[in-house]
Design a protein around this motif. Sequence first.
Motif, PDB file in Angstrom:
ATOM      1  N   ALA A 184       9.684  -4.691  10.677  1.00 19.25           N
ATOM      2  CA  ALA A 184       8.401  -5.770  10.048  1.00 19.25           C
ATOM      3  C   ALA A 184       8.979  -7.131  10.756  1.00 19.25           C
ATOM      4  CB  ALA A 184       8.761  -5.832   8.722  1.00 19.25           C
ATOM      5  N   ASP A 185       7.838  -8.008  10.718  1.00 22.23           N
ATOM      6  CA  ASP A 185       8.232  -9.330  11.265  1.00 22.23           C
ATOM      7  C   ASP A 185       8.927 -10.364  10.286  1.00 22.23           C
ATOM      8  OD1 ASP A 185       5.973  -9.709   9.439  1.00 22.23           O
ATOM      9  OD2 ASP A 185       4.368  -9.972  10.746  1.00 22.23           O
ATOM     10  N   GLY A 186       9.083  -9.615   8.974  1.00 20.54           N
ATOM     11  CA  GLY A 186       9.911 -10.400   8.018  1.00 20.54           C
ATOM     12  C   GLY A 186       8.894 -11.378   7.182  1.00 20.54           C
ATOM     13  N   ALA A 187       7.793 -11.358   7.479  1.00 28.51           N
ATOM     14  CA  ALA A 187       6.847 -12.003   6.464  1.00 28.51           C
ATOM     15  C   ALA A 187       6.536 -11.356   5.300  1.00 28.51           C
ATOM     16  CB  ALA A 187       5.730 -12.689   7.332  1.00 28.51           C
ATOM     17  N   ARG A 188       7.508 -11.070   4.572  1.00 32.04           N
ATOM     18  CA  ARG A 188       7.058 -10.141   3.300  1.00 32.04           C
ATOM     19  C   ARG A 188       6.754 -11.150   2.148  1.00 32.04           C
ATOM     20  NH1 ARG A 188       7.493  -4.947   2.585  1.00 32.04           N
ATOM     21  NH2 ARG A 188       7.707  -5.320   0.333  1.00 32.04           N
ATOM     22  N   ASN A 189       6.154 -10.692   1.227  1.00 34.48           N
ATOM     23  CA  ASN A 189       5.567 -11.457  -0.109  1.00 34.48           C
ATOM     24  C   ASN A 189       5.934 -10.672  -1.306  1.00 34.48           C
ATOM     25  OD1 ASN A 189       4.385 -13.269  -2.048  1.00 34.48           O
ATOM     26  ND2 ASN A 189       2.608 -12.226  -1.607  1.00 34.48           N
ATOM     27  N   ASP A 190       7.068 -10.450  -1.555  1.00 33.42           N
ATOM     28  CA  ASP A 190       7.462  -9.630  -2.775  1.00 33.42           C
ATOM     29  C   ASP A 190       7.531 -10.046  -3.949  1.00 33.42           C
ATOM     30  OD1 ASP A 190       8.649  -7.064  -1.322  1.00 33.42           O
ATOM     31  OD2 ASP A 190      10.112  -8.424  -0.493  1.00 33.42           O
ATOM     32  N   ILE A 191       6.650  -9.517  -4.664  1.00 29.81           N
ATOM     33  CA  ILE A 191       6.245  -9.993  -5.921  1.00 29.81           C
ATOM     34  C   ILE A 191       7.078  -9.019  -7.146  1.00 29.81           C
ATOM     35  CG2 ILE A 191       4.461 -10.294  -7.939  1.00 29.81           C
ATOM     36  CD1 ILE A 191       2.630 -10.925  -5.479  1.00 29.81           C
ATOM     37  N   PRO A 192       7.897  -9.336  -8.091  1.00 29.12           N
ATOM     38  CA  PRO A 192       8.444  -8.472  -8.674  1.00 29.12           C
ATOM     39  C   PRO A 192       7.465  -8.060  -9.943  1.00 29.12           C
ATOM     40  CG  PRO A 192       9.297 -10.696  -9.239  1.00 29.12           C
ATOM     41  CD  PRO A 192       8.266 -10.953  -8.010  1.00 29.12           C
ATOM     42  N   VAL A 193       7.640  -6.733 -10.373  1.00 24.48           N
ATOM     43  CA  VAL A 193       7.022  -6.235 -11.384  1.00 24.48           C
ATOM     44  C   VAL A 193       7.616  -6.454 -12.680  1.00 24.48           C
ATOM     45  CG1 VAL A 193       5.941  -4.006 -12.049  1.00 24.48           C
ATOM     46  CG2 VAL A 193       6.164  -4.204  -9.647  1.00 24.48           C
ATOM     47  N   ALA A 194       6.946  -7.179 -13.467  1.00 25.10           N
ATOM     48  CA  ALA A 194       7.751  -7.508 -14.778  1.00 25.10           C
ATOM     49  C   ALA A 194       7.175  -6.604 -15.816  1.00 25.10           C
ATOM     50  CB  ALA A 194       7.096  -8.944 -15.160  1.00 25.10           C
ATOM     51  N   VAL A 195       8.021  -6.270 -16.683  1.00 28.51           N
ATOM     52  CA  VAL A 195       7.641  -5.285 -17.876  1.00 28.51           C
ATOM     53  C   VAL A 195       7.855  -6.283 -19.326  1.00 28.51           C
ATOM     54  CG1 VAL A 195       8.446  -3.230 -16.726  1.00 28.51           C
ATOM     55  CG2 VAL A 195      10.102  -4.462 -17.990  1.00 28.51           C
ATOM     56  N   GLU A 196       7.049  -5.708 -20.019  1.00 33.13           N
ATOM     57  CA  GLU A 196       7.162  -6.020 -21.460  1.00 33.13           C
ATOM     58  C   GLU A 196       6.852  -5.032 -22.471  1.00 33.13           C
ATOM     59  OE1 GLU A 196       4.975  -9.952 -23.136  1.00 33.13           O
ATOM     60  OE2 GLU A 196       5.497 -10.596 -21.146  1.00 33.13           O
ATOM     61  N   GLY A 197       7.421  -4.903 -23.802  1.00 37.32           N
ATOM     62  CA  GLY A 197       6.957  -4.195 -24.715  1.00 37.32           C
ATOM     63  C   GLY A 197       7.486  -2.804 -24.658  1.00 37.32           C
ATOM     64  N   GLY A 198       8.184  -2.263 -23.803  1.00 41.08           N
ATOM     65  CA  GLY A 198       8.763  -1.134 -23.781  1.00 41.08           C
ATOM     66  C   GLY A 198       9.269  -0.218 -22.490  1.00 41.08           C
ATOM     67  N   PRO A 199       8.468  -0.513 -21.568  1.00 32.53           N
ATOM     68  CA  PRO A 199       9.216  -0.125 -20.227  1.00 32.53           C
ATOM     69  C   PRO A 199      10.740  -0.322 -19.846  1.00 32.53           C
ATOM     70  CG  PRO A 199       6.952  -0.863 -19.886  1.00 32.53           C
ATOM     71  CD  PRO A 199       7.517  -1.209 -21.021  1.00 32.53           C
ATOM     72  N   ARG A 200      11.600   0.471 -19.540  1.00 31.23           N
ATOM     73  CA  ARG A 200      12.745  -0.120 -19.236  1.00 31.23           C
ATOM     74  C   ARG A 200      12.897  -0.311 -17.869  1.00 31.23           C
ATOM     75  NH1 ARG A 200      16.638   3.844 -19.830  1.00 31.23           N
ATOM     76  NH2 ARG A 200      18.217   2.456 -20.115  1.00 31.23           N
ATOM     77  N   TYR A 201      12.117   0.007 -16.851  1.00 28.00           N
ATOM     78  CA  TYR A 201      12.298  -0.095 -15.469  1.00 28.00           C
ATOM     79  C   TYR A 201      10.981   0.296 -14.881  1.00 28.00           C
ATOM     80  CZ  TYR A 201      12.761   4.608 -14.526  1.00 28.00           C
ATOM     81  OH  TYR A 201      12.410   6.129 -14.386  1.00 28.00           O
ATOM     82  N   SER A 220       2.055 -12.931 -10.214  1.00 27.20           N
ATOM     83  CA  SER A 220       2.629 -12.345 -11.009  1.00 27.20           C
ATOM     84  C   SER A 220       1.939 -10.793 -11.311  1.00 27.20           C
ATOM     85  CB  SER A 220       2.688 -12.967 -12.519  1.00 27.20           C
ATOM     86  OG  SER A 220       1.617 -12.641 -13.172  1.00 27.20           O
ATOM     87  N   ILE A 221       2.824  -9.906 -11.567  1.00 26.59           N
ATOM     88  CA  ILE A 221       2.335  -8.594 -11.991  1.00 26.59           C
ATOM     89  C   ILE A 221       3.165  -8.313 -13.209  1.00 26.59           C
ATOM     90  CG2 ILE A 221       2.379  -6.202 -11.298  1.00 26.59           C
ATOM     91  CD1 ILE A 221       2.744  -7.265  -8.296  1.00 26.59           C
TER      92      ILE A 221
END
Lengths: 121, 421
Positions: free
Chosen positions: B326-343, B413-414
């Motif tokens: 890939a050309d390196g132009a990634r836009n990685d958005i972390p998946v945040a969790v709240e209220g229960g999911p461990r990962y 944000s996700i």
Amino acid sequence: MEVKNLTCIGCPMGCPLEVTMENGEVLSVTGNTCPRGAAYARKEVTNPTRIVTSTVRVVGSTTGAVAVSCKTASDIPKGKIFACVKDIAGVSVEAPVHIGDVVKADVAGTGVDMIATKEVM
Amino acid sequence: MKNYDIVIVGGGPAGLAAANAAYDAGARSILILERDKELGGILNQCIHNGFGLHTFKEELTGPEYAHRFAEKVYKKQIEYKLSTMVMNISPEKVVTAMNREDGLFDIQAKAIVLAMGCRERSRGALNIPGYRPAGIYSAGTAQRLVNIEGFMPGREVVILGSGDIGLIMARRMTLEGAKVKVVAELMPYSGGLKRNIVQCLNDFDIPLKLSHTVVDIEGKERVTGVTIAEVDSHNKPISGTEEHYDCDTLLLSCGLIPENELSRDMGVELNRVTNGPTVNESLETSIPGVFAAGNVLHVHDLVDFVSEEAAAAGRSAAAYVAGGPADGARNDIPVAVEGGPRYTVPCTIDPAKVGDELVVRFRVGGVMKNRFVNVYLDGDRVIHRKRPVMAPGEMEEVKLKRAMFEAHPDLSSICIKVEEA
């Protein structure tokens, strides 16, 4: 009147089911949250059935396999599970074996065949 | 040194699905490396039925499910090597492997799919006191002995842990003439599927003791008995609740751990919760061109989802090979969790790389009732789904559509939240 308690297996909820019966007839099912629970309870108290899986000996395998897995081709009465495994205890089949091959016909008099579930060369 | 476009490490359900999907996406130079003497992985010893309901709408046994995928690999003439152990993978994607025919050899890959699966938590990792006699097996080892090697590891059995393999083995050993005396589970709930509790324990009147653990193992040469006790809310044994069971065998079914020695050694970043690699929406690890899927990524409950996930990894690998780095132009958005999911898997999402649909899988930390799974993109709720019950033993999923991302062009944000009704 007779009351039987079961755990529904339809989903992770695992509803505690209470079945009220009289002379083998289901009068009521309570504790279920959906229709699947009631259907499961009715079947389970009147005619519980299971697929039985096991293994039988295999001889002459070129890959060195000693056993081939098998199952009842359809579900059999729950009360026949032990008779079924007893009936195939001495069975030995010759390689090659293909998926669907009958390893024991009419297992334990159920009218259902025990069939291979693995390819063994 | 031989060259392949895609090398797949592991020929179990994940490896087979990845190979088939990579082929269907156009890749032709594919090699599967499998350490056992046949393809199919752990499915070969899982002779019970219940596999494939989701994929094939019928209940198959493990060997039948494996065969459906292996057959496609044979028909497509995808190359594979059996009885072959991968020893090392370099960050430059040189795979070092060995077997009896070729000896030690190197293969240069353009892309790699990690599909090594997982292994069982051992006695050493559980810190059970007592002697170290023969007769202590992981449930999976016992399963292999009974179903493939063709002999019984014992006659009188106690099982620690109510994971599905332990439950399945309680039934299997009972049918083969053993007496399974009790299943002890440390947690106040079972780690296994309801269906297995009913059909493997209740059907045979095998007691399940929740909040119980093994506090002593007796016997010098061979197990002669075990002592179990109830535990308090801190998992500490309660004095005075000890019960002794005479037995010759103790089976352990206490969880599965993704097998990531190869990944760690090559420098792939691992997630502390799953013990698997951290991956983006393409199931690509921290090393570009190295993908992961199945139980090596996070432990699944159902093989259908392993196959589905691995197919996505296979397609990603094929796309990587076809398109070059890939050309390196990634836009990685972390998946945040709240209220229960461990990962979550994936851990990050680049919205531009999402196909028509992206499945995000997660597990919750405890049993929860009457909740909603909500997904927020920049605070906008895009998914709102009722869940009557969620448990750590059942993997959850949400399906994100490309359109959802297109409606949020400057996404930052996700978040996946489990919220009360």
